[in-house]
Scaffold this motif. Sequence first.
Motif, PDB file in Angstrom:
ATOM      1  N   ALA A 132       0.517  -0.739   6.407  1.00  0.00           N
ATOM      2  CA  ALA A 132       1.046   0.334   5.554  1.00  0.00           C
ATOM      3  C   ALA A 132       2.477   0.694   5.944  1.00  0.00           C
ATOM      4  CB  ALA A 132       0.150   1.562   5.631  1.00  0.00           C
ATOM      5  N   ASP A 133       2.734   0.824   7.242  1.00  0.00           N
ATOM      6  CA  ASP A 133       4.091   1.145   7.697  1.00  0.00           C
ATOM      7  C   ASP A 133       5.052  -0.006   7.428  1.00  0.00           C
ATOM      8  OD1 ASP A 133       3.546   3.749   8.761  1.00  0.00           O
ATOM      9  OD2 ASP A 133       2.553   2.788  10.442  1.00  0.00           O
ATOM     10  N   ALA A 134       4.600  -1.227   7.630  1.00  0.00           N
ATOM     11  CA  ALA A 134       5.447  -2.391   7.347  1.00  0.00           C
ATOM     12  C   ALA A 134       5.810  -2.447   5.867  1.00  0.00           C
ATOM     13  CB  ALA A 134       4.737  -3.675   7.765  1.00  0.00           C
ATOM     14  N   ALA A 135       4.868  -2.057   5.000  1.00  0.00           N
ATOM     15  CA  ALA A 135       5.135  -2.046   3.558  1.00  0.00           C
ATOM     16  C   ALA A 135       6.185  -1.002   3.205  1.00  0.00           C
ATOM     17  CB  ALA A 135       3.847  -1.782   2.786  1.00  0.00           C
TER      18      ALA A 135
ATOM     19  N   GLY B  47       9.745  -2.039   1.594  1.00  0.00           N
ATOM     20  CA  GLY B  47      10.131  -1.490   0.301  1.00  0.00           C
ATOM     21  C   GLY B  47      11.463  -0.766   0.351  1.00  0.00           C
ATOM     22  N   GLU B  48      11.699   0.004   1.405  1.00  0.00           N
ATOM     23  CA  GLU B  48      12.941   0.769   1.494  1.00  0.00           C
ATOM     24  C   GLU B  48      14.129  -0.097   1.880  1.00  0.00           C
ATOM     25  OE1 GLU B  48      12.132   4.255   3.891  1.00  0.00           O
ATOM     26  OE2 GLU B  48      11.141   5.231   2.186  1.00  0.00           O
ATOM     27  N   VAL B  49      13.882  -1.147   2.670  1.00  0.00           N
ATOM     28  CA  VAL B  49      14.960  -2.100   2.971  1.00  0.00           C
ATOM     29  C   VAL B  49      15.445  -2.752   1.681  1.00  0.00           C
ATOM     30  CG1 VAL B  49      15.427  -4.379   3.976  1.00  0.00           C
ATOM     31  CG2 VAL B  49      14.405  -2.588   5.382  1.00  0.00           C
ATOM     32  N   ARG B  50      14.518  -3.191   0.852  1.00  0.00           N
ATOM     33  CA  ARG B  50      14.893  -3.851  -0.400  1.00  0.00           C
ATOM     34  C   ARG B  50      15.464  -2.851  -1.407  1.00  0.00           C
ATOM     35  NH1 ARG B  50      15.332  -7.528   2.472  1.00  0.00           N
ATOM     36  NH2 ARG B  50      13.849  -9.241   2.733  1.00  0.00           N
TER      37      ARG B  50
ATOM     38  N   GLU C 103      -3.684  -5.400   1.965  1.00  0.00           N
ATOM     39  CA  GLU C 103      -3.104  -4.068   1.780  1.00  0.00           C
ATOM     40  C   GLU C 103      -1.585  -4.108   1.862  1.00  0.00           C
ATOM     41  OE1 GLU C 103      -3.466   0.519   3.488  1.00  0.00           O
ATOM     42  OE2 GLU C 103      -4.349  -1.141   4.598  1.00  0.00           O
ATOM     43  N   PHE C 104      -1.039  -4.918   2.770  1.00  0.00           N
ATOM     44  CA  PHE C 104       0.425  -5.014   2.878  1.00  0.00           C
ATOM     45  C   PHE C 104       1.022  -5.499   1.571  1.00  0.00           C
ATOM     46  CE2 PHE C 104       4.124  -7.794   3.500  1.00  0.00           C
ATOM     47  CZ  PHE C 104       5.051  -6.845   3.901  1.00  0.00           C
ATOM     48  N   LYS C 105       0.465  -6.566   1.022  1.00  0.00           N
ATOM     49  CA  LYS C 105       0.983  -7.113  -0.232  1.00  0.00           C
ATOM     50  C   LYS C 105       0.847  -6.104  -1.367  1.00  0.00           C
ATOM     51  CE  LYS C 105       2.653 -10.221  -3.006  1.00  0.00           C
ATOM     52  NZ  LYS C 105       2.719  -9.357  -4.200  1.00  0.00           N
ATOM     53  N   ALA C 106      -0.293  -5.414  -1.429  1.00  0.00           N
ATOM     54  CA  ALA C 106      -0.515  -4.445  -2.506  1.00  0.00           C
ATOM     55  C   ALA C 106       0.475  -3.288  -2.424  1.00  0.00           C
ATOM     56  CB  ALA C 106      -1.946  -3.926  -2.446  1.00  0.00           C
ATOM     57  N   LEU C 107       0.745  -2.809  -1.213  1.00  0.00           N
ATOM     58  CA  LEU C 107       1.646  -1.671  -1.040  1.00  0.00           C
ATOM     59  C   LEU C 107       3.116  -2.066  -1.143  1.00  0.00           C
ATOM     60  CD1 LEU C 107      -0.122   0.174   1.926  1.00  0.00           C
ATOM     61  CD2 LEU C 107      -0.091   0.851  -0.478  1.00  0.00           C
ATOM     62  N   ALA C 108       3.454  -3.219  -0.609  1.00  0.00           N
ATOM     63  CA  ALA C 108       4.859  -3.653  -0.615  1.00  0.00           C
ATOM     64  C   ALA C 108       5.294  -4.209  -1.960  1.00  0.00           C
ATOM     65  CB  ALA C 108       5.086  -4.693   0.483  1.00  0.00           C
ATOM     66  N   GLY C 109       4.368  -4.758  -2.724  1.00  0.00           N
ATOM     67  CA  GLY C 109       4.709  -5.331  -4.028  1.00  0.00           C
ATOM     68  C   GLY C 109       5.725  -6.456  -3.898  1.00  0.00           C
ATOM     69  N   GLU C 110       6.763  -6.395  -4.710  1.00  0.00           N
ATOM     70  CA  GLU C 110       7.776  -7.451  -4.714  1.00  0.00           C
ATOM     71  C   GLU C 110       8.529  -7.533  -3.392  1.00  0.00           C
ATOM     72  OE1 GLU C 110      10.353  -6.954  -8.034  1.00  0.00           O
ATOM     73  OE2 GLU C 110       8.784  -7.333  -9.533  1.00  0.00           O
TER      74      GLU C 110
ATOM     75  N   VAL D 260       4.684 -17.214   5.352  1.00  0.00           N
ATOM     76  CA  VAL D 260       5.619 -16.487   4.492  1.00  0.00           C
ATOM     77  C   VAL D 260       4.939 -16.145   3.173  1.00  0.00           C
ATOM     78  CG1 VAL D 260       6.598 -18.636   3.561  1.00  0.00           C
ATOM     79  CG2 VAL D 260       7.939 -16.518   3.467  1.00  0.00           C
ATOM     80  N   TRP D 261       5.225 -14.946   2.658  1.00  0.00           N
ATOM     81  CA  TRP D 261       4.706 -14.546   1.351  1.00  0.00           C
ATOM     82  C   TRP D 261       5.560 -15.186   0.260  1.00  0.00           C
ATOM     83  CZ3 TRP D 261       0.259 -12.403   0.022  1.00  0.00           C
ATOM     84  CH2 TRP D 261      -0.449 -11.664   0.966  1.00  0.00           C
ATOM     85  N   ARG D 262       4.903 -15.963  -0.592  1.00  0.00           N
ATOM     86  CA  ARG D 262       5.605 -16.606  -1.703  1.00  0.00           C
ATOM     87  C   ARG D 262       4.716 -16.575  -2.944  1.00  0.00           C
ATOM     88  NH1 ARG D 262       7.842 -21.760   1.567  1.00  0.00           N
ATOM     89  NH2 ARG D 262       9.735 -20.824   2.434  1.00  0.00           N
TER      90      ARG D 262
END
Length: 373
Positions: A235-238, A242-245, A263-270, A363-365
């Motif tokens: 959750a924190d990583a997401a 998100g804020e970096v991007r 959960e990371f993918k769902a929260l971070a999205g793109e 890596v997420w792709r």
Amino acid sequence: MAEAMVVMSGIGRACLLVAVLTAVPFSHARADVVIGIAGPMGGSFADIGRDIKAGVEIAVATANARGGIDGEKIRTVSVDDKCEAETGAAVANQLLGKGVKAVVGHACTAAALPAGRVYAEAGVLFLSPAATNPRLTDEKIGTGVFRLAIRSDREGRAIAEYLKASFKGKRVAFVHDGSVYGQGLVEQAAKLFADDGGAVAMTESFTPGEKSQNNLIGKIQDAAVSAVVMGALQADAAVIAGEVRARGLDAALIGNEALALSEFKALAGEAAEGAVFFLPTVDKSRPEAVNLLLALEERQLMPTDTIFTAHAATEAAIAALANGEDLPAEAAFLRKPGANTVLGKVVFDGKGDWRGATYVPQVWRGGAFVPLR
């Protein structure tokens, strides 16, 4: 007198019946051998608990089809440790109350350590397929404590080696949530990277659980870094990703294995796209793994490393129970000669660690994570 004779004959028949019954040996049904399953069965880490449970249950079903342990059937009982220390100890005692002979599980070291102490005191075999903190075996809490997960102190080295290869001469930020795991991982990676001549731009902690990490992102932006290494849960990583991007920063995002959770993918999205993280990886291509892969296909489950290590841990536990009369004998068997499993011959060192896994960058792709090439 006749009535007395009737009473006496009734008593006589009863005594005779008792005598006959006590003379004939009963064929008692054997009790099942109980193996406990422990892990986070709900919440943020439910993926891991599900995989541990699946790996154990498939291994037990296979063993029972082959006759169980010396003809005795094996059954399982599962508990939710919630990845919490107090709950870990509580459910460990619950499992002891259910007569477990071995326990496979406990993914989070916070729960695994207190639970392991309970099992050690009771003389019950304990194998964790997922707890990575070195403390689990370094603290030598019991001779019957083993781990099939790779130690996290090897993860920091893997991250440092990746940084050396991909970010030589570039500035890198290291941030962590202040936890034993997150801070230890990041500080180890930063030190090793610096020792190899890498440029550590900043090492910063943040308060976990916040909806925004605006202050931290500002420091990252001011540091003008090419990469950010995160020691954080999903959750924190997401939030950080998100804020970096959102600020338009193109720094590479590098994290620990929590980034593999859905959960990371769902929260971070793109913002998850392109994020790199490190997973312990085991060899799933061995011939011994064919039946497990077929069983997972039937259950429509992905062949994750946790399923494989949980399955192998269960096979090791069953072999130890079959070859040892008590905990010291079971532990000695696992150290030498070891057990045949879907991961090949599993042998543990003096501490209780198995060294058959390595950390591999992922890596997420395109909505899924794949090995980084």
